[in-house]
Design an enzyme around this catalytic site. Sequence first.
Site, PDB file in Angstrom:
ATOM      1  N   HIS A  84       0.675  12.175  -2.063  1.00 29.04           N
ATOM      2  CA  HIS A  84       0.964  12.528  -0.659  1.00 29.04           C
ATOM      3  C   HIS A  84       1.510  11.975  -0.363  1.00 29.04           C
ATOM      4  O   HIS A  84       1.061  11.507   1.109  1.00 29.04           O
ATOM      5  CB  HIS A  84      -0.191  13.310   0.339  1.00 29.04           C
ATOM      6  N   ASN A 157      -3.625  22.049   1.530  1.00 22.28           N
ATOM      7  CA  ASN A 157      -2.655  22.128   0.547  1.00 22.28           C
ATOM      8  C   ASN A 157      -2.434  23.474   0.953  1.00 22.28           C
ATOM      9  O   ASN A 157      -2.788  24.687   1.778  1.00 22.28           O
ATOM     10  CB  ASN A 157      -2.766  22.641  -1.023  1.00 22.28           C
ATOM     11  N   HIS A 348      -9.942  12.883   5.797  1.00 20.69           N
ATOM     12  CA  HIS A 348     -10.584  11.786   4.869  1.00 20.69           C
ATOM     13  C   HIS A 348     -11.813  13.390   5.410  1.00 20.69           C
ATOM     14  O   HIS A 348     -12.259  13.365   6.714  1.00 20.69           O
ATOM     15  CB  HIS A 348     -11.494  11.036   5.692  1.00 20.69           C
TER      16      HIS A 348
HETATM   17 FE1  HDE Z   1      -6.747  14.818  -1.712  1.00 20.48          FE
HETATM   18  N1  HDE Z   1      -6.271  12.557  -2.032  1.00 20.48           N
HETATM   19  N2  HDE Z   1      -8.131  14.629  -3.492  1.00 20.48           N
HETATM   20  N3  HDE Z   1      -6.392  16.828  -1.756  1.00 20.48           N
HETATM   21  N4  HDE Z   1      -5.439  14.592  -0.375  1.00 20.48           N
HETATM   22  C1  HDE Z   1      -5.433  12.211  -0.690  1.00 20.48           C
HETATM   23  O1  HDE Z   1      -5.983  10.203   0.303  1.00 20.48           O
HETATM   24  C2  HDE Z   1      -8.006  12.835  -3.775  1.00 20.48           C
HETATM   25  C3  HDE Z   1      -7.440  17.215  -3.442  1.00 20.48           C
HETATM   26  C4  HDE Z   1      -4.724  15.800  -0.288  1.00 20.48           C
HETATM   27  O2  HDE Z   1      -1.295  13.102   5.326  1.00 20.48           O
HETATM   28  C5  HDE Z   1      -5.628  10.167  -0.450  1.00 20.48           C
HETATM   29  O3  HDE Z   1      -5.466   8.785   2.063  1.00 20.48           O
HETATM   30  C6  HDE Z   1      -9.058  13.476  -4.607  1.00 20.48           C
HETATM   31  C7  HDE Z   1      -6.946  18.707  -2.765  1.00 20.48           C
HETATM   32  C8  HDE Z   1      -3.803  15.988   1.620  1.00 20.48           C
HETATM   33  O4  HDE Z   1      -2.908  11.545   4.869  1.00 20.48           O
HETATM   34  C9  HDE Z   1      -7.057  10.018  -1.934  1.00 20.48           C
HETATM   35  C10 HDE Z   1      -9.180  14.695  -5.771  1.00 20.48           C
HETATM   36  C11 HDE Z   1      -6.408  18.885  -1.749  1.00 20.48           C
HETATM   37  C12 HDE Z   1      -2.963  14.687   1.482  1.00 20.48           C
HETATM   38  C13 HDE Z   1      -6.780  11.946  -2.667  1.00 20.48           C
HETATM   39  C14 HDE Z   1      -7.909  15.120  -4.042  1.00 20.48           C
HETATM   40  C15 HDE Z   1      -6.280  17.817  -1.120  1.00 20.48           C
HETATM   41  C16 HDE Z   1      -4.456  13.905   0.123  1.00 20.48           C
HETATM   42  C17 HDE Z   1      -4.295   9.715  -1.016  1.00 20.48           C
HETATM   43  C18 HDE Z   1      -9.430  15.502  -5.980  1.00 20.48           C
HETATM   44  C19 HDE Z   1      -6.646  20.038  -1.044  1.00 20.48           C
HETATM   45  C20 HDE Z   1      -2.658  13.780   2.313  1.00 20.48           C
HETATM   46  C21 HDE Z   1      -4.134   9.194   0.584  1.00 20.48           C
HETATM   47  C22 HDE Z   1     -10.985  14.979  -6.551  1.00 20.48           C
HETATM   48  C23 HDE Z   1      -7.231  20.485   0.256  1.00 20.48           C
HETATM   49  C24 HDE Z   1      -3.656  12.896   3.328  1.00 20.48           C
HETATM   50  C25 HDE Z   1      -5.653   9.201   1.589  1.00 20.48           C
HETATM   51  C26 HDE Z   1      -2.457  12.789   4.244  1.00 20.48           C
HETATM   52  C27 HDE Z   1      -4.396  12.585   0.257  1.00 20.48           C
HETATM   53  C28 HDE Z   1      -7.958  12.132  -3.241  1.00 20.48           C
HETATM   54  C29 HDE Z   1      -7.991  16.760  -4.706  1.00 20.48           C
HETATM   55  C30 HDE Z   1      -5.694  17.426  -0.070  1.00 20.48           C
HETATM   56  C31 HDE Z   1      -6.331   9.620  -2.928  1.00 20.48           C
HETATM   57  C32 HDE Z   1      -9.909  12.046  -6.171  1.00 20.48           C
HETATM   58  C33 HDE Z   1      -8.123  19.431  -3.569  1.00 20.48           C
HETATM   59  C34 HDE Z   1      -3.586  16.945   2.214  1.00 20.48           C
HETATM   60  O5  HDE Z   1      -7.661  10.337  -1.683  1.00 20.48           O
END
Ligand code: HDE
Length: 717
Positions: A84, A157, A348
């Site tokens: 992202h 999402n 978060h």
């Molecule tokens: Fe994320 N995801 N994600 N994700 N995610 C991040 O956090 C992660 C997942 C989503 O505009 C990170 O600050 C893991 C699902 C959005 O700043 C990180 C898993 C969904 C955004 C991270 C998922 C999301 C992130 C990267 C699986 C939809 C952007 C930078 C267990 C429900 C937020 C950050 C923004 C961002 C980890 C799966 C949505 C690395 C480990 C499912 C919208 O922490």
Amino acid sequence: MAQPRQDTQRKAKAGDAAAAKQKQLESFSQGPENLLTTNQGAVIPDNHNSLRAGVRGPTLLEDFILREKITHFDHERIPERVVHARGSAAHGYFELTKSLVEYTRAEFLQEVGARTPVFVRFSTVAGSRGSADTVRDVRGFAVKFYTQQGNYDLVGNNIPVFFIQDAIKFPDLIHAVKPEPHNEMPQAASAHDTFWDFASLMPETTHMLMWAMSDRAIPRSLRMMEGFGVHSFRFINAHGVAHFVKFHWKPKLGKHGLAWDEAQKIAGKDADFHRRDLWEAIASGNFPEWELGVQLVSEKKAASLGFDLLDPTKLIPEEMVPVQIVGRMVLNRNPDNFFAETEQVAFHLGHLVPGIDFSNDPLLQGRLFSYTDTQLSRLGGPNFHEIPINKGVCPFHNFQRDGIHRMTVNKGQAAYEPNSVASGSEFRVDGGQQGFQSYPEEMESPKIRRRSPSFDDHFTQATLFFNSQSPAEREHIIAAFQFELSKVENPAIRQRMVDNLAHVDAKLARKVAEPLGIAAPDAKAAAGRPGFRDAKFKLPLEASPALGMEGSGGGIQTRKVAILVADGVETGAMKVVQQALQDAGAVCKVVGPRLGFVSTSSGQQLAVDHTFVNMPSVMFDAVLVPSGAAHAKALAHTGDAVHFVLEAFKHCKAICVIGEGVELLRSMGVTDAPGAPAGVLVGKGEPAQRIPLAQEFIAAIGKHRHWGRANVDAVPA
Ligand code: HDE
């Protein structure tokens, strides 16, 4: 001693909170008024010349002004988000329209009319910070609510399901989709071997793949896409009664996608297409708006759905559990500073308020660890909650202290609890019942590394999704699979993927396989591979219309219409149609052979906003070609103008030609004979016909695209 949060403070009006947030951010963005100074405040005498030994001599090490400036510059990048990374954001508010008091004690969801400030960041997933907006990808839809009980983040999402069921596979998924590690290619694209290798070996990705290959993954605008919380969460009311809840954001402008060819061209013509669209809409007062919907499911009902709502590869069809609209979100202010706000915002799932809790979705549970952890390396330490965009609007107190980039000056002797030396008399400051209460779910089970058998159906909902699309949308899905897999060099991966697809729909798989130079799909071969599950849970419906996008309406507000002109244009009918379009909310731009003016048939000057080349057809939703013999002839002899209309035709956009403007259509091989292609309107431009023509054009633009238009494949644009 630190005081517990006071009720009166918590009940401060949401309007005050919004003003406070704005003030907080403004104070951050103030700079020196007229003189440049160093960061220590020394006035800089000359910002063009470093200190030298003589005009042609070497630069002196003592030039602290030069050193400070360059040192700061050297360090002004922070690591981009690991996923992202590319995002765009805006401020706004959330307003409750239906009380949820029956289901949750979250304060911002109690009183109808209550407004809560929000900051929303949209993003693509795979690409780097500088990648293009219109790539085929999932879009992040992350909302930070600055509530009086603390910040609540809904980090979702634009697709309601996910690729994997367990967080432990997330690094594998992301390593597979990111540019390949040996050559860092391709950028921001899933169309390569490693992604499809992983996807084809993990059949649980299939449902999400169907969405990712649909037009959902190439939205027309961030303002025209849905958002989803994806996981099942829990609402808990004041009596401790819990319901599962799924969150939905529904855009007022309808849900719309681009054509794939168009999306790729936009990526080159304007990589900031979505960012610009969001920015311009807000700057011009066309505030994007979404409704918040919830699907509420009691524990008892959850057991009878026929699939497991803890499985993030499943959605709950709206026909089974209706989406209740409970609020609206309006984005009405662009950020002041991209880095300070859009880049530094930290979302978060663990930013929760009392009354909302998690479920045991194993993907959700894994995310809980990741988000704080990633900010530590991205934002440089544990104090990122003090960065203005991340700071809550309610007071917060604890004994966490110090660390890199600490801003707060905590006073007093005690930094521990319980204590007896601070100003208060209490020894403890626990919030008790007013604090966050986890749902007291009964748990007694062995430690185990195994998926629940209730997660074993990987295809039923993928089939449901496919069946729910219009014929044109299905064709788009097939074409997207074909395109992506055609970029896969290893034929065994292509084969494995189409074998899996045979479990979604035999015809889909066969059509996808046709141009790929591989054998016919083999469902049995797929079923024999490790990791394959096909439990086939029965769903009570064959299709769910809510899953499609075609015909979702939304009007023509902010839709961009190109008015193609050359010297000799006749503006009588044109002006009437243009006015009607503008009255309906569309944005009209005059596009001509050069900037400046063209001369009209009556010898006037008509201002030109853009040229055929600097603002090509892919930047517009519709095209109007006015009348005028000389103008029509000139356009028909200008390759860029002909290409403009051909391309708009190929991308199934509404086209309206008036009078001699029809020459342009004829030069393209499209006639005005009866049975003209869908969405192509031809008018003579006589006074009585002008308004009805404008109305027809508005209706045609309102359909978004005429996907079923015949013969577009034959158009060489
Ligand atoms: Fe994320 N995801 N994600 N994700 N995610 C991040 O956090 C992660 C997942 C989503 O505009 C990170 O600050 C893991 C699902 C959005 O700043 C990180 C898993 C969904 C955004 C991270 C998922 C999301 C992130 C990267 C699986 C939809 C952007 C930078 C267990 C429900 C937020 C950050 C923004 C961002 C980890 C799966 C949505 C690395 C480990 C499912 C919208 O922490």
